[in-house]
Design a protein around this motif. Structure first.
Motif, PDB file in Angstrom:
ATOM      1  N   GLY A   1       0.559  -1.103   0.053  1.00 49.68           N
ATOM      2  CA  GLY A   1      -0.126   0.091  -0.027  1.00 49.68           C
ATOM      3  C   GLY A   1       0.712   1.018   0.017  1.00 49.68           C
ATOM      4  N   VAL A   2       1.940   1.204   0.720  1.00 54.71           N
ATOM      5  CA  VAL A   2       2.871   2.418   0.803  1.00 54.71           C
ATOM      6  C   VAL A   2       3.580   2.524  -0.631  1.00 54.71           C
ATOM      7  CG1 VAL A   2       4.896   3.248   1.872  1.00 54.71           C
ATOM      8  CG2 VAL A   2       3.435   2.005   3.156  1.00 54.71           C
TER       9      VAL A   2
ATOM     10  N   ASP B   1       1.984 -11.439  -4.282  1.00 52.59           N
ATOM     11  CA  ASP B   1       1.812 -11.246  -5.749  1.00 52.59           C
ATOM     12  C   ASP B   1       0.636 -10.858  -6.329  1.00 52.59           C
ATOM     13  OD1 ASP B   1       4.571 -11.491  -6.411  1.00 52.59           O
ATOM     14  OD2 ASP B   1       4.726 -13.613  -6.931  1.00 52.59           O
ATOM     15  N   ARG B   2      -0.332 -11.581  -5.849  1.00 54.06           N
ATOM     16  CA  ARG B   2      -1.785 -11.089  -6.126  1.00 54.06           C
ATOM     17  C   ARG B   2      -2.140  -9.620  -5.917  1.00 54.06           C
ATOM     18  NH1 ARG B   2      -2.631 -16.678  -4.673  1.00 54.06           N
ATOM     19  NH2 ARG B   2      -3.584 -15.984  -2.647  1.00 54.06           N
ATOM     20  N   GLU B   3      -1.849  -9.446  -4.635  1.00 55.65           N
ATOM     21  CA  GLU B   3      -1.840  -8.124  -3.973  1.00 55.65           C
ATOM     22  C   GLU B   3      -1.452  -6.712  -4.788  1.00 55.65           C
ATOM     23  OE1 GLU B   3      -4.131  -6.033  -0.889  1.00 55.65           O
ATOM     24  OE2 GLU B   3      -3.779  -8.215  -1.323  1.00 55.65           O
ATOM     25  N   LYS B   4      -0.135  -7.154  -5.289  1.00 55.21           N
ATOM     26  CA  LYS B   4       0.725  -6.026  -6.075  1.00 55.21           C
ATOM     27  C   LYS B   4       0.399  -6.143  -7.422  1.00 55.21           C
ATOM     28  CE  LYS B   4       5.016  -7.891  -7.226  1.00 55.21           C
ATOM     29  NZ  LYS B   4       4.946  -7.695  -8.513  1.00 55.21           N
ATOM     30  N   GLU B   5      -0.409  -6.860  -7.849  1.00 55.23           N
ATOM     31  CA  GLU B   5      -0.416  -7.075  -9.542  1.00 55.23           C
ATOM     32  C   GLU B   5      -0.205  -5.956 -10.480  1.00 55.23           C
ATOM     33  OE1 GLU B   5      -3.506  -9.565 -12.436  1.00 55.23           O
ATOM     34  OE2 GLU B   5      -3.784  -9.270 -10.473  1.00 55.23           O
ATOM     35  N   ASN B   6      -0.926  -4.876 -10.040  1.00 54.47           N
ATOM     36  CA  ASN B   6      -0.783  -3.811 -11.188  1.00 54.47           C
ATOM     37  C   ASN B   6       0.100  -2.578 -10.661  1.00 54.47           C
ATOM     38  OD1 ASN B   6      -2.851  -4.779 -13.015  1.00 54.47           O
ATOM     39  ND2 ASN B   6      -4.459  -4.432 -11.436  1.00 54.47           N
ATOM     40  N   ILE B   7       0.855  -3.126  -9.531  1.00 58.04           N
ATOM     41  CA  ILE B   7       1.955  -1.885  -8.905  1.00 58.04           C
ATOM     42  C   ILE B   7       3.200  -2.361  -9.533  1.00 58.04           C
ATOM     43  CG2 ILE B   7       2.677  -0.825  -6.628  1.00 58.04           C
ATOM     44  CD1 ILE B   7       0.114  -2.284  -5.419  1.00 58.04           C
ATOM     45  N   LYS B   8       3.939  -1.363 -10.332  1.00 56.84           N
ATOM     46  CA  LYS B   8       5.028  -1.866 -10.914  1.00 56.84           C
ATOM     47  C   LYS B   8       6.345  -1.467 -10.319  1.00 56.84           C
ATOM     48  CE  LYS B   8       2.377  -2.808 -14.509  1.00 56.84           C
ATOM     49  NZ  LYS B   8       2.206  -4.302 -14.738  1.00 56.84           N
ATOM     50  N   ASN B   9       6.127  -0.661  -9.160  1.00 62.47           N
ATOM     51  CA  ASN B   9       7.525  -0.128  -8.436  1.00 62.47           C
ATOM     52  C   ASN B   9       7.900  -1.155  -7.238  1.00 62.47           C
ATOM     53  OD1 ASN B   9       5.237   0.701  -7.018  1.00 62.47           O
ATOM     54  ND2 ASN B   9       6.433   2.232  -6.099  1.00 62.47           N
ATOM     55  N   ILE B  10       7.244  -2.490  -7.363  1.00 58.85           N
ATOM     56  CA  ILE B  10       7.824  -3.497  -6.116  1.00 58.85           C
ATOM     57  C   ILE B  10       7.888  -4.650  -6.584  1.00 58.85           C
ATOM     58  CG2 ILE B  10       5.385  -3.862  -5.767  1.00 58.85           C
ATOM     59  CD1 ILE B  10       6.111  -3.815  -2.637  1.00 58.85           C
ATOM     60  N   LYS B  11       9.051  -5.352  -6.129  1.00 58.21           N
ATOM     61  CA  LYS B  11       9.219  -6.643  -6.107  1.00 58.21           C
ATOM     62  C   LYS B  11       9.377  -7.624  -4.871  1.00 58.21           C
ATOM     63  CE  LYS B  11      13.793  -6.166  -7.876  1.00 58.21           C
ATOM     64  NZ  LYS B  11      14.799  -6.388  -8.654  1.00 58.21           N
ATOM     65  N   ILE B  12       8.846  -8.723  -5.068  1.00 59.45           N
ATOM     66  CA  ILE B  12       8.981  -9.609  -3.948  1.00 59.45           C
ATOM     67  C   ILE B  12       9.919 -10.959  -3.949  1.00 59.45           C
ATOM     68  CG2 ILE B  12       7.433 -11.126  -2.395  1.00 59.45           C
ATOM     69  CD1 ILE B  12       5.073  -9.340  -3.402  1.00 59.45           C
ATOM     70  N   ILE B  13      10.934 -11.063  -3.199  1.00 60.21           N
ATOM     71  CA  ILE B  13      11.801 -12.125  -3.091  1.00 60.21           C
ATOM     72  C   ILE B  13      11.428 -13.176  -2.184  1.00 60.21           C
ATOM     73  CG2 ILE B  13      14.374 -12.853  -3.157  1.00 60.21           C
ATOM     74  CD1 ILE B  13      13.521 -10.633  -5.239  1.00 60.21           C
ATOM     75  N   ASP B  14      11.255 -14.534  -2.670  1.00 60.62           N
ATOM     76  CA  ASP B  14      10.853 -15.586  -1.844  1.00 60.62           C
ATOM     77  C   ASP B  14      11.739 -16.476  -1.273  1.00 60.62           C
ATOM     78  OD1 ASP B  14      11.157 -16.886  -4.224  1.00 60.62           O
ATOM     79  OD2 ASP B  14       9.163 -17.711  -4.310  1.00 60.62           O
ATOM     80  N   GLU B  15      13.142 -16.168  -1.742  1.00 57.38           N
ATOM     81  CA  GLU B  15      14.260 -17.186  -1.238  1.00 57.38           C
ATOM     82  C   GLU B  15      15.184 -16.472  -0.426  1.00 57.38           C
ATOM     83  OE1 GLU B  15      16.664 -16.379  -5.371  1.00 57.38           O
ATOM     84  OE2 GLU B  15      15.284 -18.013  -5.300  1.00 57.38           O
ATOM     85  N   TYR B  16      16.054 -17.137   0.130  1.00 61.29           N
ATOM     86  CA  TYR B  16      17.089 -16.647   1.220  1.00 61.29           C
ATOM     87  C   TYR B  16      18.238 -15.966   0.251  1.00 61.29           C
ATOM     88  CZ  TYR B  16      20.927 -16.109   4.321  1.00 61.29           C
ATOM     89  OH  TYR B  16      21.986 -15.701   5.218  1.00 61.29           O
ATOM     90  N   LYS B  17      18.212 -14.530   0.884  1.00 59.97           N
ATOM     91  CA  LYS B  17      19.458 -13.598   0.299  1.00 59.97           C
ATOM     92  C   LYS B  17      20.502 -13.211   1.487  1.00 59.97           C
ATOM     93  CE  LYS B  17      18.022 -13.201  -4.037  1.00 59.97           C
ATOM     94  NZ  LYS B  17      18.673 -13.421  -5.126  1.00 59.97           N
ATOM     95  N   ASN B  18      21.564 -13.170   0.974  1.00 54.14           N
ATOM     96  CA  ASN B  18      22.680 -12.830   2.015  1.00 54.14           C
ATOM     97  C   ASN B  18      22.409 -11.415   2.253  1.00 54.14           C
ATOM     98  OD1 ASN B  18      25.185 -11.729   3.034  1.00 54.14           O
ATOM     99  ND2 ASN B  18      25.981 -13.859   2.493  1.00 54.14           N
ATOM    100  N   PRO B  19      22.438 -11.470   3.560  1.00 51.97           N
ATOM    101  CA  PRO B  19      22.222  -9.735   4.135  1.00 51.97           C
ATOM    102  C   PRO B  19      22.804  -8.967   3.552  1.00 51.97           C
ATOM    103  CG  PRO B  19      23.432 -11.187   5.863  1.00 51.97           C
ATOM    104  CD  PRO B  19      22.960 -11.916   4.768  1.00 51.97           C
TER     105      PRO B  19
END
Length: 363
Positions: free
Chosen positions: A215-216, A239-257
């Motif tokens: 939302g932000v 992903d369903r929530e942000k479907e039409n919002i282009k300025n956000i990505k969602i990462i679902d795997e472990y990432k090094n800090p």
């Protein structure tokens, strides 16, 4: 010297990341290090290239709220492995019953418990539960309590049969190495290490925090947002929530800090001990949420109040019930105060000193 680290792998990664980071620093000092974790924690060991002493994973039925069932088959094999390896030191975080069980068959003076302050005292728990935790977590020869703010009053005063140390939070050394490499490009959401074996409240509040960040992002459409959730189920919903919002990505795997924090100019996240300490050390502006309706909620509320008392210019408090516009106001406040900072010194060097003294027989 040979050191084994065992770290509870659920419900988040807080127990794993600080412990594995400490193991890595010990390896850099020339020690041989081995590890064991499970569920989400396995990926952290792999990321650091630390050998796992047992590939088997416990069944869900053998993972309790306090960690491994010490009389399960996997735990029996794990203890057998430790006895075969015969390490000079075993470091255990989050596995209360494993500490006490291992101390029955292995030299307790070679066992270190890494602890949250609330492992020894949490006023939301019954006295009987507090006594239980204290007995089992302090069954080894040494316990290191690491916390964002030192307060001797959190330590038990009676019936202590181990060397008890209070230090600043141990921060994974990836974080220690990136402070001078900040890029400050994106607004980052961190939803923790995943929701496997978490309560329904924890899962739902994680989703609500993610939705609030989306939302932000929708309103601040000139900013780039990234949400790290480490959970495929959470990602599908968001992903369903942000479907039409282009300025956000969602990462679902472990990432090094280092890959998460380096590009973050503001962080929106839960308020576990490690995360808030990392924000303090990196002097990153952050908006902190606590778990809602979960046994961690009181602990995380205290964490938020603590870090605000240390650095009120870089940390703001929010809730999943706060309107999006209120969160945006806090983002603007953080932007206005981004150049005001307070130094935070991690507890790593003190922890390493304690460990080296034990290895030299001076613990």
């Amino acid at each position: 010297m040979k050191i084994v680290g065992i770290f509870r792998g659920f419900p988040g990664l807080g127990r794993v990341v600080s412990g594995v980071g400490l193991l890595n620093q010990l390896r850099e000092r020339g020690h041989e290090v081995l590890g064991y974790s499970y569920m989400q924690g396995v990926e952290v060991l792999k990321d650091y290239g630390i050998p796992n002493i047992l590939e088997k994973q416990p069944m869900d039925s053998n993972i309790m709220e306090i960690g491994l069932n010490p009389i399960s088959k996997v735990s029996g094999e794990l203890i057998g492995k430790i006895l075969d390896i015969n390490p000079d030191l075993v470091i255990i975080d989050g596995e209360a019953l494993l500490v006490s069980t291992l101390s029955l068959v292995f030299d307790r003076n070679k066992i270190i418990s890494l602890l949250n302050p609330t492992d020894l005292y949490n006023d939301s728990l019954p006295e009987s539960t507090i006594a239980f935790y204290k007995m089992h977590y302090l069954a080894g020869g040494t316990a290191i309590v690491h916390t964002p703010k030192l307060d001797e009053n959190i330590l038990p005063r009676e019936n202590i049969n181990c060397n008890l140390h209070l230090i600043n939070t141990i921060i994974r050394n990836d974080i220690l190495k990136i402070k001078s490499q900040m890029e400050n490009r994106n607004i980052i959401g961190i939803l923790g290490g995943g929701c496997a074996n978490s309560s329904e409240n924890f899962y739902n509040s994680t989703l609500e925090i993610g939705k609030k960040i989306i939302g932000v992002a929708q309103k601040l459409n000139k900013e780039n947002f990234i949400i790290y959730c480490n959970d495929k189920k959470i990602k599908r919903v968001l992903d369903r929530e942000k479907e039409n919002i282009k300025n956000i990505k969602i990462i679902d795997e472990y990432k090094n800090p280092k890959d998460i924090y380096r590009e973050a100019k503001i962080v929106l996240c839960r308020s576990g001990r490690n995360t808030v300490s990392e924000l303090l050390y990196l002097e990153k502006p952050g908006i902190l949420f606590s778990s809602k309706g979960d046994f961690r909620s009181k602990e995380q509320e205290k964490n938020i109040d603590t870090v605000i008392s240390i650095n009120p210019f870089k940390i703001r408090k929010s809730s999943i019930d706060e309107p999006v516009d209120g969160i945006i106001e806090k983002i603007n406040y953080l932007e206005e105060n981004k150049n005001r900072s307070v130094e935070f010194i991690p507890g790593n060097e003190r922890a390493l000193e304690i460990i080296e003294n034990i290895l030299r027989g001076r613990g």
